[in-house]
Design a protein around this motif. Sequence first.
Motif, mmCIF file in Angstrom:
data_model
loop_
_atom_site.group_PDB
_atom_site.id
_atom_site.type_symbol
_atom_site.label_atom_id
_atom_site.label_comp_id
_atom_site.label_asym_id
_atom_site.label_seq_id
_atom_site.Cartn_x
_atom_site.Cartn_y
_atom_site.Cartn_z
ATOM 1 N N CYS A 1 0.878 -1.171 0.000
ATOM 2 C CA CYS A 1 0.000 0.000 0.000
ATOM 3 C C CYS A 1 0.914 1.220 0.000
ATOM 4 N N ALA B 1 -5.242 3.523 1.980
ATOM 5 C CA ALA B 1 -5.111 2.651 3.143
ATOM 6 C C ALA B 1 -6.415 2.450 3.899
ATOM 7 N N ASP C 1 -4.323 -2.024 6.508
ATOM 8 C CA ASP C 1 -3.001 -1.464 6.218
ATOM 9 C C ASP C 1 -2.352 -0.781 7.400
ATOM 10 N N VAL D 1 3.481 3.452 4.004
ATOM 11 C CA VAL D 1 2.343 3.929 4.782
ATOM 12 C C VAL D 1 2.754 4.204 6.218
#
Length: 273
Positions: A161, A167, A214, A262
């Motif tokens: 991601c 996310a 995520d 992320v």
Amino acid sequence: MTAVDFAAFVERLAQVSGEVILPFFRSAIRAEDKSQGGVFDPVTEADRGAEAAMRRLIGQTFPAHGVIGEEYGRDRPEVEYVWVLDPIDGTKSFVSGLPTWGTLIGLMHRGQPVYGMMAQPFTRERFYGDGKRASVRTLAASYGEGPPSEWATRSLHTRACSSLTEATLATTSPLLIRDDGDREAYARVEAHVRLTRYGGDCYAYCALAAGFVDLVIETNLKPHDIVALVPIIEGAGGVVTTWDGENAALGGRIIAAGDRAVYDEARRLLVQG
């Protein structure tokens, strides 16, 4: 002895704890409030009974090991091997009849998490990892009229991601983020993500390891809330630390992510200013 050598014993701990807990789930069990007038913090006979059963088994099998547990405190936390137990992580979900709770069984070697399991006896799932690999074992799906009868095991891998805007974020509840500054920091992250889900407790971290979530962000965690989950997340390819980038096993403000990009983006928003 390595962490892997303890895997079979962790399965035994999960079995004995589940045998204590399951008769109480979705029953008329009463919950006491541990908060002493603060935010409702329930504990049940199932919590106490399951931790007592696991502690007895540890004491009989590994008398030199230490134990840290939510219900009965710390016993020799300074020794080489220490078990970290949360018999029911998500007791509020448990007493509400929701299945997003689990038994957390973690093992630390010289202060570092080396093996962990999240066992959900009602859904019959066990997520486990040693920091290098992680797996889940559950009953295989049944497509006929008969009940499922075969166990299936698969490896866990977090998903790629590249941006917060793509996310899925999970947290148990923003109301549990009690510090005003921390709540504002969390809100900065939530404002950027595609989807947010509440109420997951330990299950959210396993969903992250399985590639369905995520990002998980929480505060005020104790070691028994997170130690068992660290080897699962890291074994699946994820990253988990405090907001300041320190050792998550100490608890506190926790961020877990499946993708480093992320993680970096979210942590910058959490710590800015």
